[in-house]
Structures are given as structure tokens and as C-alpha cells.
Design an enzyme around this catalytic site. Structure first.
Site, PDB file in Angstrom:
ATOM      1  N   HIS A  99      44.662  29.887  98.177  1.00  0.00           N
ATOM      2  CA  HIS A  99      43.459  30.711  98.323  1.00  0.00           C
ATOM      3  C   HIS A  99      43.562  31.352  99.708  1.00  0.00           C
ATOM      4  CE1 HIS A  99      42.067  27.336  95.781  1.00  0.00           C
ATOM      5  NE2 HIS A  99      41.183  28.149  95.257  1.00  0.00           N
ATOM      6  N   ASP A 102      42.522  29.055 102.416  1.00  0.00           N
ATOM      7  CA  ASP A 102      43.384  27.909 102.765  1.00  0.00           C
ATOM      8  C   ASP A 102      44.331  28.263 103.892  1.00  0.00           C
ATOM      9  OD1 ASP A 102      42.426  26.955 100.305  1.00  0.00           O
ATOM     10  OD2 ASP A 102      44.252  27.559  99.242  1.00  0.00           O
TER      11      ASP A 102
HETATM   12  C1  XUL Z   1      38.926  24.142  90.911  1.00  0.00           C
HETATM   13  C2  XUL Z   1      40.272  24.706  90.735  1.00  0.00           C
HETATM   14  C3  XUL Z   1      40.688  25.753  91.716  1.00  0.00           C
HETATM   15  C4  XUL Z   1      41.471  26.862  91.114  1.00  0.00           C
HETATM   16  C5  XUL Z   1      41.761  28.000  92.053  1.00  0.00           C
HETATM   17  O1  XUL Z   1      38.604  23.180  89.976  1.00  0.00           O
HETATM   18  O2  XUL Z   1      41.005  24.312  89.866  1.00  0.00           O
HETATM   19  O3  XUL Z   1      41.391  25.145  92.741  1.00  0.00           O
HETATM   20  O4  XUL Z   1      42.694  26.407  90.607  1.00  0.00           O
HETATM   21  O5  XUL Z   1      40.638  28.491  92.661  1.00  0.00           O
END
Ligand code: XUL
Ligand code: CO
Length: 437
Positions: A99, A102
Site C-alpha cells: 500500500h 506502507d
Molecule cells: C485486508 C486486506 C488488505 C488488502 C489490500 O483484509 O486483505 O490488506 O489485501 O488492501
């Protein structure tokens, strides 16, 4: 500078008693015409591995990492990049997922946040060039910040919609810059807590508008990665709109978006929706939308998203079975959206957890390949549905008959005797393959 004392992890085979070695994941070994490395396309999740500190709703950090030992947030972010690439190199993990939040700390303004992202992306690019490690997918975190309290694309506040769009725009740009093969949309807070205050019609229309804008922007900047939607039925909101594969498909088809999106199936999200992991992959496969996988597992005793490392060979076998029947991954892969338990706070635990997950999928891959090569279930299913390949069944499939002809047929012939579904026998055979392959 090195952040880990653990040496590089190598394949030693199933007889090895060394916990710091692969027993089943042998990257160069060929399974169904591709190497295990190519079949599995393992990825590290940046968030669970490098920013999670062991916090849970009842307590704070338990994990004090060497790369976090500075007060300066940008210095910390740069240290994390170096630690992440050292970890992936030692673990032989060829991809990572991230993300925006992150990799770089958020600043007070969007402009400053974007500048910080550019600094970190340059460092990541250097590390990618040095190691050959690639980006499986990027995404934006449009759920953690307090502005997203009522959602992002489904917020009641139009300025929040605009802000989410701006975040996605930037995250798509950096994913492109990093050569990301996919871009993920997980609707973190795209759902509702109560229908008493929610205009579901407008919220879903707006979500489709946001995704449509992403499709347009991808064309504008020449981003050719695959868009993926990651279903989840609940958590954080009571009801998430992207509940499961079926709900996502209905949504995409309603808004004419079906040609632009595939799905990213997460094991623990499937089980939260009261489906098996295999069910969700199967639904994707038969609808031609199996994109990528978030590999983890839940705990059958707990009703929330525990994101544990996958250790259940039964589940990974049936998951790899669906993936192989689909022709294997093209742009997708197996991203460990998994975190070590709060009590597993030592450096070694990160390595051991990934070894466990990679070995469990490698073993599942080999069992699934054997099942497919021997056509164990395919031959059984072919016989089970044989009545649709001749006579009245063939006429049904080919569209040659309607109610009138079928009534005439039923009046004349009645029905033939049903035969057993042989479920227990098939489960017995599956066990045998898992134990002996
Ligand atoms: C949350 C989840 C996230 C997504 C990306 O449950 O799985 O980490 O994979 O935003
Ligand atoms: Co996920």
C-alpha cells in the site's frame, strides 16, 4: 548493513530437520511444465512483514524491529526498504505487494505525502534493479485515515471521494513506475454499519464511478497492469459491498466494468463469507476472472480476519488445483497477506512463517498437479454428467428443446436411476494423494 542474522534459506528436501530450510519449495523444480518459482509467483506483503508491530485491540507493540530504531519517519521508511529487500533475497521471494501508506509516512498535505512517496519509490527502484525482485501489485490505503470514517468511494462526503481518487491516481502512478503487474482495489471501508443512515444506491453508483475513472486514467498514463478487486464480506464495516465473488461479479456486470477487472481472492476473506477458499477460486475460474491470490488462513474457532500464515495442506492443494485448472497464474501470484502471531515477535519467526507458508503451497502445488495429471476428479465428473452428452441431455445443452418437448419426453420415459455421488470415496482418494504424492 544487514538487518537479519538468519542466513539465506535454501531447499534441503523433505528429510531435512532444519527449520530454516525449505522441505518442499524447490524453486527450480518443474511441475506441470513450469518451475515451482513460476507456478507459485510468491510475494511478500510489505504491510504485515515490515510495518506490523504486533498491536491488537487489547495491547500495543510486541515487535521491536532493527529497521525501526530511528525517530525520523523517512529514515525509518528507507531502512524498511533495505530490510525488505534483504528479507526477500534471503527468502527467495520474487515479488512484493504494497500500500502507498506502507512504504512512506503520510505528511500533513497530499502534495507532501506524494513527494515522500517519490523519494521512497526511487529507493525501491534501486533495490529492484540490484536484486531483480519485482512488484506484483500496488494499492492505496483509503481506509486507515480518519477522513475515511464513512468510506472512500462510498463516503457520504464528496470531498472524501475526491481525496480517495487523488490517492488512487498517485498509487497507480507509482505502481506503474515500479512495473507492478496488477493494481488492487480492496474496499477497506466501502460498506455500511446501518441502513438507517445509508443511501446504498448512491454509494454503489459512486463506487462504480470511481472504478470507471481508474480505468480511464490507466488508459491515459498507459498502465497495462491488471485491475483486481479483492472481495471481503465484513471487517472493518459490518457489511462490505464487495462481499464475495458473486457480489463483485454482479456489481461489475451491472456497471459494464467486467472487461477491466479480475479478482484477488484471499483465503480468510472467503471463509469469513462462509465459503471455502476453493469455492471462491472456483467461482472465479468458471467466470474467467481469477486474477491473483492473497495467501493466508483463518482460525476456524475465531470469526475474524486473523491473517495467519497458511499451513493447511488440504486447503492449499484444493486452491492450487483450481489455479492449475485455470491454466496457472499469468499476472497474478501468491501474496502472503499473512502476519506472524503477536507472540511470535522474534526475527526468526518471520523467516519460519514464510517457510511454512511457501512449503505448504509448494506441497499443495505438487499434490494438485498429480491429481490433474491422473484426471482423478475430471474422469469422475465426466462420467457423472455423461447424460448431457447424448440423447435428451445433449438436446438440453444445445438448446434444441423447451418445456413442451421436455414434458413429452418425461411423460414417455420418466427418469433413469440416479447413481451415488461417492463423496466419501473421493475424499479418501484426495487424502491418499495428499499423503503419498
Ligand atoms: C485486508 C486486506 C488488505 C488488502 C489490500 O483484509 O486483505 O490488506 O489485501 O488492501
Ligand atoms: Co488481502
Amino acid at each position: 548493513m544487514s538487518y537479519f542474522n538468519t542466513p539465506a534459506i535454501k531447499y534441503e528436501g523433505p528429510k531435512s530437520k532444519n527449520p530454516f530450510a525449505f522441505k518442499y519449495y524447490n524453486p527450480e523444480e518443474t511441475v506441470l511444465g513450469k518451475t515451482m518459482k513460476e507456478q507459485c509467483r510468491f510475494a511478500m506483503s510489505y504491510w504485515h512483514t515490515f510495518t506490523y508491530m504486533g498491536n491488537d485491540p487489547f495491547g500495543g507493540a510486541t515487535m521491536y524491529r532493527p529497521w525501526d530504531q530511528t525517530e525520523d519517519s523517512m529514515e525509518k521508511a528507507i531502512a524498511r526498504v533495505h530490510a525488505a529487500f534483504e528479507f526477500m533475497e534471503k527468502m527467495q521471494i520474487p515479488f512484493f505487494c504494497f500500500h502507498d501508506a506502507d512504504i512512506a509516512p503520510r505528511a500533513a498535505t497530499l502534495k507532501e505525502t506524494n513527494e515522500r512517496l517519490d523519494v521512497i519509490v526511487a529507493v525501491i527502484k534501486e533495490e529492484m534493479a540490484r536484486t531483480g525482485i519485482r512488484c506484483l501489485w500496488g494499492t492505496t490505503n483509503a481506509f486507515g485515515d480518519d477522513k475515511f470514517v464513512h468510506g472512500a468511494g462510498t463516503s457520504c462526503n464528496a470531498t472524501v471521494f475526491a481525496y480517495a481518487a487523488a490517492q488512487i491516481k498517485k498509487a497507480m502512478e507509482i505502481t506503474k513506475e515500479l512495473g507492478g503487474e496488477n493494481y488492487v482495489f480492496w474496499g477497506g471501508r466501502e460498506g455500511y454499519e446501518t441502513l438507517l443512515n445509508t443511501d446504498t444506491g448512491l454509494e454503489l453508483d459512486n463506487l462504480a464511478r470511481l472504478l470507471g475513472m481508474a480505468v480511464e486514467y490507466a488508459k491515459e498514463i498507459g498502465f497495462t497492469g491488471q485491475f483486481l478487486i479483492e472481495p471481503k464480506p465484513k471487517e472493518p464495516t459490518k457489511h462490505q459491498y464487495d462481499f464475495d465473488t458473486a457480489a463483485v461479479l454482479a456489481f461489475l456486470r451491472k456497471f459494464g466494468l467486467q472487461d477491466f477487472f479480475k479478482l484477488n481472492i484471499e483465503a480468510n476473506h472467503a471463509t469469513l463469507a462462509q465459503h471455502t477458499f476453493q469455492h471462491e477460486l472456483n467461482m472465479c475460474r468458471i467466470n474467467g476472472v481469477l486474477g491473483s491470490v492473497d495467501a493466508n488462513q483463518g482460525d476456524p474457532m475465531l470469526g475474524w480476519d486473523t491473517d495467519q500464515f497458511p499451513t493447511n495442506v488440504y486447503d492449499t492443494t484444493l486452491a492450487m488445483y483450481e489455479i492449475l485448472l485455470d491454466g496457472g497464474f499469468t499476472k497474478g501470484g501468491l501474496n502472503f497477506d499473512s502476519k506472524v502471531r503477536r507472540g511470535s515477535f522474534e526475527e526468526e519467526d518471520l523467516f519460519l512463517a514464510y517457510i511454512a507458508g511457501m512449503d505448504t503451497f509448494a506441497r499443495g502445488l505438487k499434490v494438485a498437479a498429480a491429481l490433474i495429471e491422473d484426471k482423478v476428479f475430471e474422469d469422475f465428473k465426466a462420467k457423472r454428467y455423461a447424460s448431457y452428452r447424448e440423447g435428451i441431455g445433449k438436446d438440453i445443452v444445445e438448446g434444441n428443446v423447451g418445456f413442451t418437448e421436455l414434458e413429452a419426453y418425461a411423460l414417455e420415459h420418466g427418469v433413469t436411476k440416479n447413481t451415488s455421488g461417492r463423496q466419501e470415496m473421493l475424499e479418501m482418494i484426495l487424502n491418499q494423494y495428499i499423503m503419498e504424492s
